[in-house]
Design an enzyme around this catalytic site. Structure first.
Site, PDB file in Angstrom:
ATOM      1  N   ASP A  26      -3.577 -31.285   2.510  1.00 24.94           N
ATOM      2  CA  ASP A  26      -3.867 -31.569   3.903  1.00 24.94           C
ATOM      3  C   ASP A  26      -4.718 -30.421   4.445  1.00 24.94           C
ATOM      4  O   ASP A  26      -4.741 -29.325   3.872  1.00 24.94           O
ATOM      5  CB  ASP A  26      -2.559 -31.697   4.685  1.00 24.94           C
ATOM      6  CG  ASP A  26      -2.793 -32.106   6.125  1.00 24.94           C
ATOM      7  OD1 ASP A  26      -3.586 -33.034   6.363  1.00 24.94           O
ATOM      8  OD2 ASP A  26      -2.185 -31.483   7.011  1.00 24.94           O
ATOM      9  N   ASP A  28      -5.586 -29.699   8.417  1.00 30.32           N
ATOM     10  CA  ASP A  28      -5.075 -29.117   9.662  1.00 30.32           C
ATOM     11  C   ASP A  28      -3.651 -28.610   9.458  1.00 30.32           C
ATOM     12  O   ASP A  28      -2.753 -29.375   9.109  1.00 30.32           O
ATOM     13  CB  ASP A  28      -5.092 -30.145  10.790  1.00 30.32           C
ATOM     14  CG  ASP A  28      -6.502 -30.512  11.224  1.00 30.32           C
ATOM     15  OD1 ASP A  28      -7.283 -29.595  11.482  1.00 30.32           O
ATOM     16  OD2 ASP A  28      -6.798 -31.720  11.292  1.00 30.32           O
TER      17      ASP A  28
END
Length: 342
Positions: A26, A28
């Site tokens: 991922d 963010d």
């Protein structure tokens, strides 16, 4: 108790970067926040890549194109190509293309990343319900997206058009704190129309399918900061996961995680990719990890010993998850977590 339910974090005698061929990272809250690299991310990813691990960046953020994201990562010191980036705009566009004929018009409520992904699937982005769209695609539009775009989506959805959302993350991490995500904007349209969209992003199957198709990973490790997207998505896809505590999820939330939110491994940050993961073992009615012991006593999680604080957290997770079984642990962990500095 279901024997398949995870009751403690796993250990690994090899570095995770050696035990798995591909990290599905991922962005963010894991690699960067507010556009700036998270501490230890750049060096950890460089070391993992040099050690032979393939790095793929899997994000629910549909706003930016893979080219822009790859450029940003490269500027941060993390070399990346557009093909290394998989986003929910790509997943939702494939989902729409499977249900509509090529050349169909799609009302876009979002940013350029969603438009590019739709065009790649032979669909035509439009801006107004007056353009006779066949469906509505909603993705994160950034902090400056005007309220009028949500009104346009509501008009179209209320007319009965098929409605697709790239993801439903209610919040996103930023350099200044936690901010509303695309899920918050989706809720606005739901309130106005009473309808529910088809969703492509993590933790749902369309995003997992898109990731597998684009990476070809054989031994993937999902790396994320969110229990309800990254970790649940790994659980749904039957692959291992690493939770890092640099984004949305707190240590207390990790301890109280539901079965589908229990990560295979837990680390403070991306340095966890380069580390051997100590096993959590049974010890005197509780659990031992590193120099720490953890148990549940009179409705409280009790921590004893000393050592690396992440080992203490792993021991606490084991005690809480075992006590909870198939449910969520109700034991008070505040005192034990406070001792660890969380």
């Amino acid at each position: 108790m279901n024997e398949s339910v995870r009751t403690r974090p796993d250990g690994s005698e090899r570095r995770l970067s050696e035990a798995y061929d591909t990290a599905l990272l991922d962005l963010d809250g894991v690699v960067y926040a507010g556009g700036e690299a998270i501490p230890h991310a750049v060096g950890s990813l460089e070391a993992a890549r040099k050690g032979g691990m393939h790095l793929a960046y899997v994000t629910n953020n549909a706003a930016r194109t893979p080219e822009v994201v790859a450029g940003h990562l490269t500027e941060l010191g993390i070399p990346a190509a557009p093909g290394d980036v998989i986003n929910s705009a790509q997943a939702v566009s494939r989902l729409i293309a499977e249900q509509l004929p090529a050349g169909s018009r799609v009302l876009v409520i979002g940013a350029e990343g969603l438009r590019v992904a739709l065009r790649e699937r032979g669909l035509v982005p439009v801006d107004s319900v007056d353009d006779d769209p066949a469906a509505v695609a909603q993705g994160y539009g950034g902090p400056d997206m005007p309220w009028s775009r949500l009104m346009e989506a509501s008009y179209a959805v209320a007319r009965g058009l098929p409605w697709f959302a790239s993801n439903t993350d209610l919040t996103i991490p930023s350099g200044r704190g936690i901010a509303p995500g695309n899920g918050a904007a989706v809720e606005v349209v739901k309130i106005a129309t009473g309808r529910v969209p088809q969703v492509a992003g993590k933790p749902l199957p369309p995003m997992h399918r898109e990731t597998v198709l684009r990476t070809g990973a054989e031994r993937p490790l999902v790396v994320g900061d969110r229990l309800d997207t990254d970790i649940e998505g790994a659980y749904a896809g039957g692959v291992d996961s690493l939770l890092v505590l640099t984004g949305v999820t707190t240590a207390a939330e990790a301890v109280a995680a539901r079965p589908e939110h229990r990560a295979t491994y837990v680390a403070e940050d991306l340095r966890g990719l380069l580390e051997v993961q100590p096993a959590v073992s049974l010890a005197d009615g509780g659990f031992l990890c590193g120099g720490w012991t953890a148990a549940v006593s009179d409705g409280r999680l009790v921590l004893g010993g000393d050592g690396e604080r992440i080992d203490g957290l792993r021991a606490l997770c084991a005690a809480a998850w075992t006590a909870a079984g198939d449910g969520v642990c109700g034991a008070d962990a505040s005192e034990a977590l406070g001792r660890l500095g969380w």
